[in-house]
Design a protein around this motif. Sequence first.
Motif, PDB file in Angstrom:
ATOM      1  N   THR A 140       0.835  -1.207   0.000  1.00  0.00           N
ATOM      2  CA  THR A 140       0.000   0.000   0.000  1.00  0.00           C
ATOM      3  C   THR A 140       0.873   1.261   0.000  1.00  0.00           C
ATOM      4  O   THR A 140       0.668   2.187  -0.794  1.00  0.00           O
ATOM      5  CB  THR A 140      -0.909   0.023   1.255  1.00  0.00           C
ATOM      6  OG1 THR A 140      -1.640  -1.191   1.286  1.00  0.00           O
ATOM      7  CG2 THR A 140      -1.840   1.202   1.262  1.00  0.00           C
ATOM      8  N   ALA A 143       2.736   1.845  -3.239  1.00  0.00           N
ATOM      9  CA  ALA A 143       1.816   2.300  -4.293  1.00  0.00           C
ATOM     10  C   ALA A 143       1.489   3.790  -4.115  1.00  0.00           C
ATOM     11  O   ALA A 143       1.399   4.541  -5.085  1.00  0.00           O
ATOM     12  CB  ALA A 143       0.541   1.464  -4.257  1.00  0.00           C
ATOM     13  N   VAL A 169       4.291  -8.943  -5.856  1.00  0.00           N
ATOM     14  CA  VAL A 169       3.045  -8.166  -5.791  1.00  0.00           C
ATOM     15  C   VAL A 169       3.181  -6.868  -6.595  1.00  0.00           C
ATOM     16  O   VAL A 169       2.314  -6.510  -7.395  1.00  0.00           O
ATOM     17  CB  VAL A 169       2.677  -7.843  -4.314  1.00  0.00           C
ATOM     18  CG1 VAL A 169       1.543  -6.839  -4.229  1.00  0.00           C
ATOM     19  CG2 VAL A 169       2.335  -9.112  -3.554  1.00  0.00           C
ATOM     20  N   ARG A 173       1.193  -5.703 -10.012  1.00  0.00           N
ATOM     21  CA  ARG A 173       0.353  -4.484 -10.058  1.00  0.00           C
ATOM     22  C   ARG A 173       0.953  -3.419 -10.971  1.00  0.00           C
ATOM     23  O   ARG A 173       0.479  -2.275 -10.993  1.00  0.00           O
ATOM     24  CB  ARG A 173       0.191  -3.900  -8.649  1.00  0.00           C
ATOM     25  CG  ARG A 173      -0.594  -4.818  -7.742  1.00  0.00           C
ATOM     26  CD  ARG A 173      -0.890  -4.154  -6.414  1.00  0.00           C
ATOM     27  NE  ARG A 173      -1.453  -5.127  -5.474  1.00  0.00           N
ATOM     28  CZ  ARG A 173      -1.588  -4.928  -4.175  1.00  0.00           C
ATOM     29  NH1 ARG A 173      -1.209  -3.772  -3.651  1.00  0.00           N
ATOM     30  NH2 ARG A 173      -2.084  -5.854  -3.390  1.00  0.00           N
TER      31      ARG A 173
END
Length: 326
Positions: A140, A143, A169, A173
Amino acid sequence: MRPHVFDIPLTTRFRGITRRQGILLEGPRGWAEWSPFPEYDDIESASWLCAALEAATTDWPRALRDEVPVNAIVPALPPAAAAARVRASGCSTAKVKVAERGETLEDDIARVAAVREVLGKDGRIRVDANGGWDLQQAATAIAELAPFGLEYAEQPCQDVESLAALRRVLSARGIAVPIAADESIRRAGDPLRVRDAGAADIAILKVQPLGGVRRCLELAEVLGMPVVVSSALETSVGLRAGVALAAALPSLDHACGLETGSLLLDDVTTVPLRARHGRLPVEDFVVDPEALLRTRADDDVALWWLERLRRVAALLPQWPSTKDLT
Ligand SMILES: O=C(O)CCC(=O)C1=CC=C[C@@H](O)[C@@H]1C(=O)O
Ligand SMILES: [Mg+2]
């Protein structure tokens, strides 16, 4: 080798400490620093002592460059203070501490945003979480921070498996932020696990914890990934070893984390190793006897360090002689 115990206040709190203490030793080939963080046990502190022994008894490997680029170091400060630090440093790369205990992701975002503002779009920003996020939090946070443009994220999670999972991950993404490993190399039983597990794109190498400049050069070769030479928050004596490593590496594609002298309120050399226009010179230093007096630790602190040195030196078969330490 007569030990000098130093105790120097920091300009600002960094990794939970407000003073830097350690031992300087003058050996046949020059001065060396031994300053394992106080909470490190004797076994872990032994590789730090191997590095000091190397500095005291051998010459540096051949330097391939006469200066090295460095990053400004930005502790967990409020945005305006973070910006002021970067402006004063003259560096075009900054390393921003994030995931500090007691702070929020919003604090991190505000700090990184303020640093981006100072550096402009061409400057580089790396963040260091010191393993403060779990996998989910790291995904999180990275990002959210990625739009500010990150050169890499250093030690976002604590363990090698989480770093490897995070890389997968982020890639799934489409978030192109490389991962750097610091503690997973310098505090690991096996520093090559990071490579074998696919846990990092970049290796942070610190001379003292990894046992010396030559050991780091070997490690850089076997790791086979780009490296960033960084400090362990040393005086100019210890920083010189980092500079020697950065100068001797066959390739140096990233600014080094060696700007930490600016976090110390005093130093021990006649000309302290401080960045000029974002660079440090590859030069030898002269220890200043007056600075040694100024920075001398009080008796209790000195006793604690000398006792620690005796114990750790006893773990090193190659240590010249314990009676040389008095
Ligand atoms: O890498 C830098 O720019 C400065 C050095 C630095 O950040 C650190 C030095 C010593 C201890 C650490 O907590 C910290 C780090 O984690 O990299
Ligand atoms: Mg780090």
